[in-house]
Design an enzyme around this catalytic site. Sequence first.
Site, mmCIF file in Angstrom:
data_model
loop_
_atom_site.group_PDB
_atom_site.id
_atom_site.type_symbol
_atom_site.label_atom_id
_atom_site.label_comp_id
_atom_site.label_asym_id
_atom_site.label_seq_id
_atom_site.Cartn_x
_atom_site.Cartn_y
_atom_site.Cartn_z
ATOM 1 N N ASN A 173 10.188 3.039 -65.738
ATOM 2 C CA ASN A 173 9.583 3.978 -66.683
ATOM 3 C C ASN A 173 10.707 4.640 -67.454
ATOM 4 O OD1 ASN A 173 7.124 5.743 -67.586
ATOM 5 N ND2 ASN A 173 8.753 7.208 -67.117
ATOM 6 N N TYR A 177 12.545 13.200 -71.634
ATOM 7 C CA TYR A 177 12.433 14.495 -70.976
ATOM 8 C C TYR A 177 13.694 15.313 -71.238
ATOM 9 C CZ TYR A 177 9.378 11.358 -68.304
ATOM 10 O OH TYR A 177 8.463 10.402 -67.941
ATOM 11 N N ARG A 178 13.529 16.608 -71.385
ATOM 12 C CA ARG A 178 14.707 17.444 -71.576
ATOM 13 C C ARG A 178 15.397 17.664 -70.227
ATOM 14 N NH1 ARG A 178 10.642 21.998 -72.185
ATOM 15 N NH2 ARG A 178 10.992 23.421 -70.439
ATOM 16 N N TRP A 191 10.258 16.952 -66.179
ATOM 17 C CA TRP A 191 9.185 15.998 -66.484
ATOM 18 C C TRP A 191 7.852 16.646 -66.100
ATOM 19 C CZ3 TRP A 191 12.103 11.817 -63.332
ATOM 20 C CH2 TRP A 191 12.130 12.134 -61.981
ATOM 21 N N GLY A 196 5.198 9.866 -66.652
ATOM 22 C CA GLY A 196 5.520 8.794 -65.714
ATOM 23 C C GLY A 196 6.573 9.171 -64.696
ATOM 24 N N GLU A 238 8.637 0.479 -71.591
ATOM 25 C CA GLU A 238 9.021 1.037 -72.895
ATOM 26 C C GLU A 238 10.090 0.199 -73.579
ATOM 27 O OE1 GLU A 238 7.100 4.270 -70.584
ATOM 28 O OE2 GLU A 238 8.673 2.799 -70.117
ATOM 29 N N ASP A 287 10.588 25.475 -77.270
ATOM 30 C CA ASP A 287 9.946 24.168 -77.244
ATOM 31 C C ASP A 287 9.288 23.806 -78.568
ATOM 32 O OD1 ASP A 287 9.110 21.773 -75.962
ATOM 33 O OD2 ASP A 287 8.854 22.894 -74.105
#
Length: 490
Positions: A173, A177-178, A191, A196, A238, A287
């Site tokens: 996966n 994500y930060r 996450w 995922g 991906e 964000d």
Amino acid sequence: MEDLRDFLRILEEEGELARISVPLSPELEITEVTDRVSKGPWELNKALLFEKVKGYAIPVVTNLFGSPKRMAMALRARDLGELEQRFGNLLNLDSFGRMREVLRGGKVLMELLQAFLPRPRFIRRAPCQEVVRKGRDVRLDELPILRCWPKDASRYITLGQVVTLDPDSGRRNVGLYRLQVLDERTLIVHWQRHKGGAEHERKARAKGMSRIPCAVVLGGDPAAIWAASAPLPPGVDEYLFASWLRGGPLEMVRCVSQPIDVPAKAEIVIEGYVDLGDLREEGPFGDHTGYYTPSEPFPTMRVTALTMRSDPIYPATVVGVPPMEDYWMGQATERLFLPLIRCVLPEIVDLHMPPEGVFHNLVLVSIRKHYPGQARKVIFGLWGLGMMSLTKAIVVVDHDVDVRNPREVAWYVLGNVDWKRDVVIVEGPVDHLDHSCREPSFGGKIGVDATRKLPEEGHRRPWPERVGMSEEVKQEIERKWSEILRALRG
């Protein structure tokens, strides 16, 4: 185009890249410039290569995908509409009856992608491993990681492709994500519970595992960067999807300290493991909602190796009050997955997530309506599809409304809705970042049926016809329009 460097070269040739030689700090200053460019005059909206970053030898690039042209170029398309056509053509190669399986588990989609692509090519001498640092030689402060907003808890990696393996199946996966920097060899991985990576964490805990191998990839092919953000069906790789977009497989290499394969032509790779026994407070972070996400416990990542090119470029994205770069990344997602949504909701003509909705707050949908209750069917159908299930507001209009024109949508909805009859309010899952709901990730959602109402839906009067000019007159005026324009311009 093979990697980030090729993309930057093409952008520069197209006048889509600005080289900034003014010395700027990764602490807030690069964010302020990027934010102004994202919201400023359209002619100034370019990818930004900051060549002189105070205190660092590594340049920073931002706003790579911050326009429809650049986003399309990254995915090898003339425009975003071409993405919809290409993916629709791929799905049409398979029988319509199997498309439900695509949405359930991604199995058929994986079969289709694999049928058109050879297996990834592994190489030993990878550009991303020209420099290798392990153990105590690793220093994350070597990288110009940005601190974007004044109240951010720390510096954050914002455009890292986070690679983990499913503890049960071993499938990869890749998520965007930060990661918050704690010290020279420790990060916190944010996450969200619907992603995922979080699913891998749940599976690992269930098996009694204490750690998850992990790699954070920075740079590489722009299609792979974008694919990490895409809400693909479960089981769809991906990087395989990125390979389909780019028209050929990515070159891969095995990490030097973890059992994970990563794109060989990345700029930087941070290797390590997610320590499931070490949760730390992550955040606050400014964000894409335009608000600071409050602190919350997430697992740490212990860095075991840092590999990079000999002259790396550090890619980053800045999120905040929209519109920002992530809006155009979301537009690519919208166009690509509309054909997939039509497989189960074929009455949908178009779908749009306006920037003010920051993806999960508002979806506008136009449909061809043939029977009573069809708009509600679409509302509940969308709430049952993957990440679309997190949408707080869905507004459905008729097929002749342009959902990309906010003025037309507002006029149409406000004139066609009976707020007592045409509104559905339910409770259900919402985005992890939604701060308005009473409970985390669970709250109220609204569906609005703004379509023409049928007698069976309780509207006994005739529905009025929209005002509009005849086609004959439109064509006649079109022939005379250039002459009229000259008069208007004096």
